[in-house]
Design a protein around this motif. Structure first.
Motif, short mmCIF file in Angstrom:
data_model
loop_
_atom_site.label_atom_id
_atom_site.label_comp_id
_atom_site.label_asym_id
_atom_site.label_seq_id
_atom_site.Cartn_x
_atom_site.Cartn_y
_atom_site.Cartn_z
N ASP A 198 44.57 39.55 20.74
CA ASP A 198 43.39 39.08 20.01
C ASP A 198 42.15 39.91 20.35
N MET A 199 42.15 40.48 21.55
CA MET A 199 41.01 41.32 21.96
C MET A 199 41.09 42.71 21.36
N GLY A 200 42.23 43.04 20.79
CA GLY A 200 42.39 44.38 20.25
C GLY A 200 43.38 45.21 21.04
N GLY A 201 44.15 44.57 21.91
CA GLY A 201 45.20 45.28 22.64
C GLY A 201 44.82 45.63 24.06
N ALA A 202 45.78 46.24 24.75
CA ALA A 202 45.63 46.48 26.18
C ALA A 202 44.46 47.43 26.49
N VAL A 203 44.27 48.46 25.66
CA VAL A 203 43.20 49.41 25.96
C VAL A 203 41.83 48.71 25.88
N ALA A 204 41.69 47.86 24.84
CA ALA A 204 40.44 47.11 24.71
C ALA A 204 40.25 46.18 25.90
N ALA A 205 41.36 45.59 26.37
CA ALA A 205 41.27 44.64 27.48
C ALA A 205 40.98 45.33 28.81
N VAL A 206 41.25 46.63 28.89
CA VAL A 206 40.83 47.40 30.06
C VAL A 206 39.34 47.73 29.92
N ASP A 207 38.98 48.21 28.74
CA ASP A 207 37.59 48.62 28.48
C ASP A 207 36.59 47.49 28.67
N ASN A 208 36.93 46.30 28.18
CA ASN A 208 35.97 45.19 28.28
C ASN A 208 36.08 44.45 29.61
N ALA A 209 36.86 45.01 30.53
CA ALA A 209 36.99 44.52 31.91
C ALA A 209 37.81 43.24 32.02
N TYR A 210 38.37 42.76 30.89
CA TYR A 210 39.09 41.49 30.97
C TYR A 210 40.21 41.54 32.01
N MET A 211 41.03 42.57 31.96
CA MET A 211 42.18 42.63 32.87
C MET A 211 41.73 42.66 34.33
N LYS A 212 40.77 43.53 34.59
CA LYS A 212 40.31 43.67 35.97
C LYS A 212 39.63 42.38 36.45
N GLN A 213 38.87 41.76 35.56
CA GLN A 213 38.21 40.51 35.96
C GLN A 213 39.23 39.43 36.32
N ARG A 214 40.31 39.36 35.54
CA ARG A 214 41.33 38.35 35.83
C ARG A 214 42.00 38.62 37.17
N LEU A 215 42.20 39.89 37.48
CA LEU A 215 42.79 40.24 38.78
C LEU A 215 41.87 39.81 39.92
N VAL A 216 40.61 40.14 39.77
CA VAL A 216 39.65 39.81 40.83
C VAL A 216 39.55 38.29 40.98
N GLU A 217 39.48 37.59 39.85
CA GLU A 217 39.37 36.12 39.90
C GLU A 217 40.57 35.49 40.60
N SER A 218 41.77 35.97 40.26
CA SER A 218 42.93 35.33 40.83
C SER A 218 43.01 35.63 42.33
N HIS A 219 42.56 36.81 42.71
CA HIS A 219 42.56 37.11 44.15
C HIS A 219 41.47 36.30 44.87
N THR A 220 40.35 36.10 44.21
CA THR A 220 39.29 35.27 44.79
C THR A 220 39.82 33.86 45.06
N ALA A 221 40.57 33.33 44.09
CA ALA A 221 41.12 31.98 44.26
C ALA A 221 42.08 31.95 45.44
N ARG A 222 42.88 33.00 45.59
CA ARG A 222 43.85 33.05 46.67
C ARG A 222 43.14 33.09 48.03
N VAL A 223 42.09 33.92 48.12
CA VAL A 223 41.36 34.04 49.39
C VAL A 223 40.72 32.69 49.76
N ARG A 224 40.17 32.01 48.76
CA ARG A 224 39.56 30.70 49.02
C ARG A 224 40.59 29.69 49.54
N GLU A 225 41.78 29.73 48.95
CA GLU A 225 42.83 28.80 49.38
C GLU A 225 43.24 29.06 50.83
N ILE A 226 43.28 30.33 51.20
CA ILE A 226 43.65 30.67 52.58
C ILE A 226 42.53 30.22 53.53
#
Lengths: 401, 327
Positions: A104-132
Motif C-alpha cells: 500500500d505504501m508503494g512497495g519495498a523501495v518506498a518503505a525503505v525511503d520513507n523509513a517505515y521499515m527501519k522505524q519498525r525495526l527500531v521500535e521492536s528493538h526498543t520494546a525488547r530492551v524495555r522488557e528486559i
C-alpha cells in the motif's frame, strides 16, 4: 539462514551455547521449513571477535545435529501437530498483513525511503530492551539468575577467550593492495575507469565496463568511487524518530528531571551526539541509546552508521553538543576512538566521550586511560542507568559536581 | 569569548566562530543573554538588508526535503557558494527531548568547510520553529552566501519560517495525499516555489505538478507580485536542481527590484518581536501595554532598530505598564 546473535549475552557466556543450539533447532526441525544453509553465531560474539576454535564449535553443533540424530531420516515431524499448524497460520496471516501494508505504501523501495521499515525495526528493538529492563522478559544470567561461578571459558589471560587482531594486519593489507596496484597496467586501468565514467554518465549498461575494469585490475574501491562521483552516497533513514515514547518509568522520570536541571545550569538543554564510526552496520545499540536519550529529555544528533572520525568531530563542533557517545561493534574501537580523541584535541574541543560496544576488559581499561569517561558493553542492559551516568559525565566536565 | 570579538570574527566571515555564536544565542543564563543581545543587535545592523539569500525549505515528512537540499548544496558548492543550514526538528512534548537526524542525508556537509549544518529542536514550540532559529539565521547570514532553514511541514512552521526567510520553497512528493490538506489549510499561499521531487518516479510526478498548478490558480494572488512557480526535480539523479536554484535567485532579484526585500525583512522582524513579546507576557501583558493595535503601532514606528533591541526595549515598556497595573 544466518541465525541472529541478538540474544547472546556477555554475562555467563557459556549459556550462549545452549541458545545457539535452540536457535539451530528452530530452523531445522521441520523438514518443510528447514533452511537450506545454516550459519550459527559463536558463543563469545558478545565479548569480542570469535577465534577459529569458537567458529569450529558452532560448526560442530550442526554436524552433531545432522550426523548423530535421526532428524534427516524423517518426513516433517510436525505434520499433524495442531499447535504448530495454528502458530504457522498466525505467522502467515501477520506476514500477509505486513506485506499488504508495504504494498500500500508503494512497495519495498518506498518503505525503505520513507523509513517505515527501519522505524519498525527500531521500535521492536526498543520494546525488547524495555522488557528486559523491567524484567518482563527474562534473559538468564543477564537480568535473572545473575549469581554465578566465574566462567571457566573466560578466565585466564586477558583477551584469551577472543580473537585479538594483530595490529600489523591493516598495514599488511594496505601493502598487499599497493603491491597489486603497482603490477597493473596503469594505462588499461585508466582507460577502463574512463570508459566506466562515460557509460555511467550516459546512463548505459554498467556491466560491460565493470567487467572490463575487473580484468584491468581496477579495485572495488576505485570502481565504487566512480559510481559515488556521479550518484553520491546513499544514506539510509535512521528510523529513530518514528516511535512514540511509552509511559516513562520512575527511573526515567528521575533522569529526565536531572537532565532538565543540568540544562538550566548549562544555559541550554543537554545536547549529545551519538556517533557510529567505522564500517560495521550494527546500529541497534546506537539507535537505542539515541531513542532513550530523547526520552530522558536530551537533544540528540544521530547521524547513522559509517561515519569517519573527522565527520564526527566536525558534527560535534558545529552542532554544539555537550557529549559524544560512540558506538563500535567492529572490534576497531582502539583505532577509531583514539582517532576521535586526537581530532577533538586538535580542534580544541574539550568534550567528554563515552563509548559503547563489544569491548574486551583490557581494551576498556586502555580507553579509559586515554580519556574516555565511560565504557559500556552488552552486560550494561539498563539504558536509563547509562543516561543517568551521561548526565553525571557532562556535569563533571563542567565542574558542576 | 567576548561578544565583540565574536562579532568581529563573524563579520570577517570566520566559519570557526559560528558554533560558538550559535551556542551563545541559545544560552538562557542572564549574563550570556546580555552578550548574545549585543552580538545579535550588532550583526543585524551591520549585515543589513542585503547579503545572503535566505531560503526556507519545507514539506511533509518523506517528501525528500533533505535529499533535495543536499543536491542543492552540491550544486551551490560547484558554483563556489558557501552554505549555512539550520534544520529544525520537533521536540517530544512529554520528555522535551528531540531526535535530530537531518545530517544523515546532508552528505555534502561532511568535511567541507564551505558547508555548515546546525540542527535545532523546536523545544516547546509544537509544530513551530525553535526560538533560536531567528537569531541563528542572523548569525549564518553574516558568514555564508546562502542560508537555508529546513523544517518539517506540519502547519504552524510554514508561516513562521515564511517570516524569517526571503524565499520559501515547498517540497512535494509525487502522488502525496497530503497536498489537498495543505491547499485547504491555505499553506500553498505562502511558498514562492513548489518543487515536485522524485520525478524519477515517472508520471505520478507530472500529475502532482499539474494538481499543484491547478491548486495555485484557485489560491489567493500573491501580494508581492511574484507568481509562484512549480518545478520538477530529482534529487536522486540531479535533474532540475539547477532550475530550482535559478528560481530562488530569480525570486531574490524580483524582491530587490520591487523593494519587496526590505519590506519582507521588516515584516519578518516585527513578526518575530511580536511573537516573542506575546509569548513572554501573554495577552494580559499586551492588553496592559495598550492592546495589539498599540503594540503594532509601536513596532511599526521603530525603524532602524534591530529586532533584538526592539524586543528588549518594548519588553521594558510592557514591564513598566505591568508594574503600574500592580501598584
Amino acid at each position: 539462514m544466518q541465525v541472529n546473535s541478538l540474544g547472546l549475552t556477555e554475562a555467563q557466556p557459556e549459556n550462549n551455547v545452549i541458545r545457539i543450539v535452540l536457535e539451530s533447532l528452530g530452523v531445522t526441525l521441520s523438514k518443510k521449513a528447514r533452511c537450506r544453509a545454516l550459519q550459527l553465531p559463536a558463543w563469545n560474539e558478545a565479548l569480542g571477535l570469535p577465534r577459529p576454535w569458537d567458529q569450529q564449535w558452532s560448526l560442530r553443533i550442526q554436524q552433531i545435529l545432522a550426523c548423530e540424530t535421526d532428524l534427516l531420516d524423517h518426513e516433517d515431524i510436525f505434520d499433524g501437530s495442531v499447535v504448530i499448524e495454528a502458530r504457522t497460520a498466525e505467522l502467515v496471516e501477520a506476514s500477509r498483513e505486513e506485506l499488504q501494508r508495504v504494498l500500500d505504501m508503494g512497495g519495498a523501495v518506498a518503505a525503505v525511503d520513507n523509513a517505515y521499515m527501519k522505524q519498525r525495526l527500531v521500535e521492536s528493538h526498543t520494546a525488547r530492551v524495555r522488557e528486559i529492563e523491567s524484567g518482563e522478559r527474562i534473559v538468564v544470567g543477564l537480568n535473572a539468575y545473575t549469581e554465578a561461578e566465574p566462567s571457566l571459558l573466560t578466565t585466564g589471560d586477558a583477551g584469551a577467550s577472543i580473537l585479538v587482531v594483530d595490529d600489523d594486519a591493516e598495514r599488511e593489507q594496505i601493502e598487499r593492495l599497493q603491491a597489486f596496484r603497482r603490477q597493473r597496467n596503469q594505462k588499461e586501468v585508466e582507460a577502463a575507469l574512463a570508459n566506466l565514467g562515460d557509460v555511467l554518465a550516459n546512463g548505459g549498461n554498467v556491466m560491460p565496463p565493470s567487467i572490463r575494469a575487473a580484468h584491468a585490475g581496477v579495485t572495488t574501491g576505485e570502481w565504487a568511487d566512480a559510481l559515488r562521483a556521479l550518484f553520491g552516497e546513499y544514506r539510509a533513514p535512521t528510523g529513530v524518530s518514528g516511535g512514540q515514547p511509552r509511559a516513562a518509568s520512575a527511573e526515567t522520570l528521575e533522569v529526565r528531571e536531572r537532565t532538565r536541571k543540568l540544562g538550566e545550569k548549562l544555559g541550554r538543554p543537554l545536547k549529545i551526539l551519538v556517533g557510529k564510526p567505522g564500517l560495521d552496520g550494527h546500529s541497534n545499540g546506537a539507535e537505542q541509546i539515541a531513542v532513550r536519550a530523547r526520552d530522558v529529555g536530551m537533544e540528540v544528533v544521530y547521524d547513522g552508521i559509517r561515519l569517519t572520525p573527522e565527520e564526527i568531530v566536525q558534527s560535534a563542533r558545529d552542532e554544539g553538543v555537550h557529549l559524544i557517545g560512540l558506538s563500535i561493534l567492529s572490534g576497531s574501537h582502539g583505532v577509531l576512538v583514539m582517532d576521535v580523541l586526537r581530532r577533538l584535541q586538535e580542534a580544541g574541543l574539550d568534550l567528554p566521550v563515552v563509548v559503547g560496544g563489544i569491548i574486551p576488559d583490557a581494551d576498556a581499561r586502555a580507553l579509559t586511560e586515554a580519556g574516555v569517561r565511560r565504557v559500556y558493553t552488552p552486560k550494561d542492559f539498563d539504558l536509563t542507568r547509562i543516561m543517568g551516568e551521561m548526565v553525571d559525565v557532562v556535569a563533571e566536565s563542567h565542574g558542576l559536581h | 569569548m567576548a561578544s565583540t570579538e565574536l562579532a568581529e570574527r563573524l563579520l570577517a566571515r570566520d566559519r570557526a566562530a559560528v558554533p560558538d555564536a550559535l551556542n551563545l544565542i541559545d544560552d538562557r543564563r542572564p549574563a550570556r543573554r546580555d552578550e548574545s543581545f549585543a552580538l545579535l543587535d550588532r550583526l543585524q545592523r551591520e549585515v543589513g538588508d542585503g547579503g545572503a539569500l535566505r531560503v526556507g525549505v519545507t514539506g511533509a515528512p518523506g517528501s525528500g526535503k533533505s535529499t533535495l537540499l543536499d543536491a542543492l548544496v552540491r550544486a551551490l558548492r560547484r558554483r563556489e557558494r558557501s552554505v549555512g543550514i539550520i534544520a529544525v526538528d520537533p521536540s517530544s512534548p512529554k520528555s522535551g527531548g528531540a531526535l535530530l537526524g537531518d545530517r544523515v542525508r546532508l552528505r555534502s556537509a561532511a568535511g567541507d568547510p564551505g558547508v555548515f549544518v546546525r540542527s535545532m529542536a523546536a523545544r516547546d514550540r509544537l509544530g513551530g520553529l525553535a526560538d533560536a532559529t531567528f537569531a541563528g539565521v542572523e548569525v549564518l547570514c553574516a558568514v555564508f552566501d546562502w542560508v537555508f532553514v529546513e523544517t518539517v511541514g506540519v502547519g504552524q512552521s510554514e508561516s513562521e519560517v515564511a517570516g524569517l526567510v526571503d524565499t520559501l520553497a515547498f517540497v512535494a512528493q509525487p502522488a502525496a495525499g497530503d497536498l489537498l490538506q495543505f491547499m485547504k489549510a491555505g499553506i500553498v499561499e505562502l511558498p514562492h516555489l513548489f518543487v515536485v521531487n522524485k520525478t524519477d518516479l515517472g508520471p505520478a510526478a507530472e500529475r502532482t505538478a499539474a494538481e499543484l498548478q491547478a491548486g495555485l490558480r484557485l489560491g489567493e494572488a500573491p501580494e508581492d507580485g511574484w507568481a509562484p512557480v512549480v518545478l520538477r526535480a530529482s534529487a536522486r539523479d540531479g535533474g532540475g536542481v539547477d532550475a530550482v536554484l535559478e528560481a530562488m535567485e530569480a525570486h531574490r532579484r524580483h524582491l530587490e527590484a520591487t523593494g519587496g526585500l526590505k519590506e519582507r525583512r521588516r515584516r519578518g522582524r516585527i513578526a518575530f518581536v511580536r511573537e516573542a513579546l506575546v509569548r513572554r507576557y501573554g495577552s494580559y501583558g499586551i492588553q496592559r501595554f495598550g492592546g495589539r493595535e498599540k503594540l503594532d503601532e509601536r513596532l511599526g514606528a521603530a525603524e532602524g532598530s534591530s529586532a533584538f533591541r526592539l524586543v528588549r526595549d518594548v519588553a521594558r515598556e510592557i514591564e513598566t505598564a505591568l508594574a503600574e497595573a500592580c501598584a
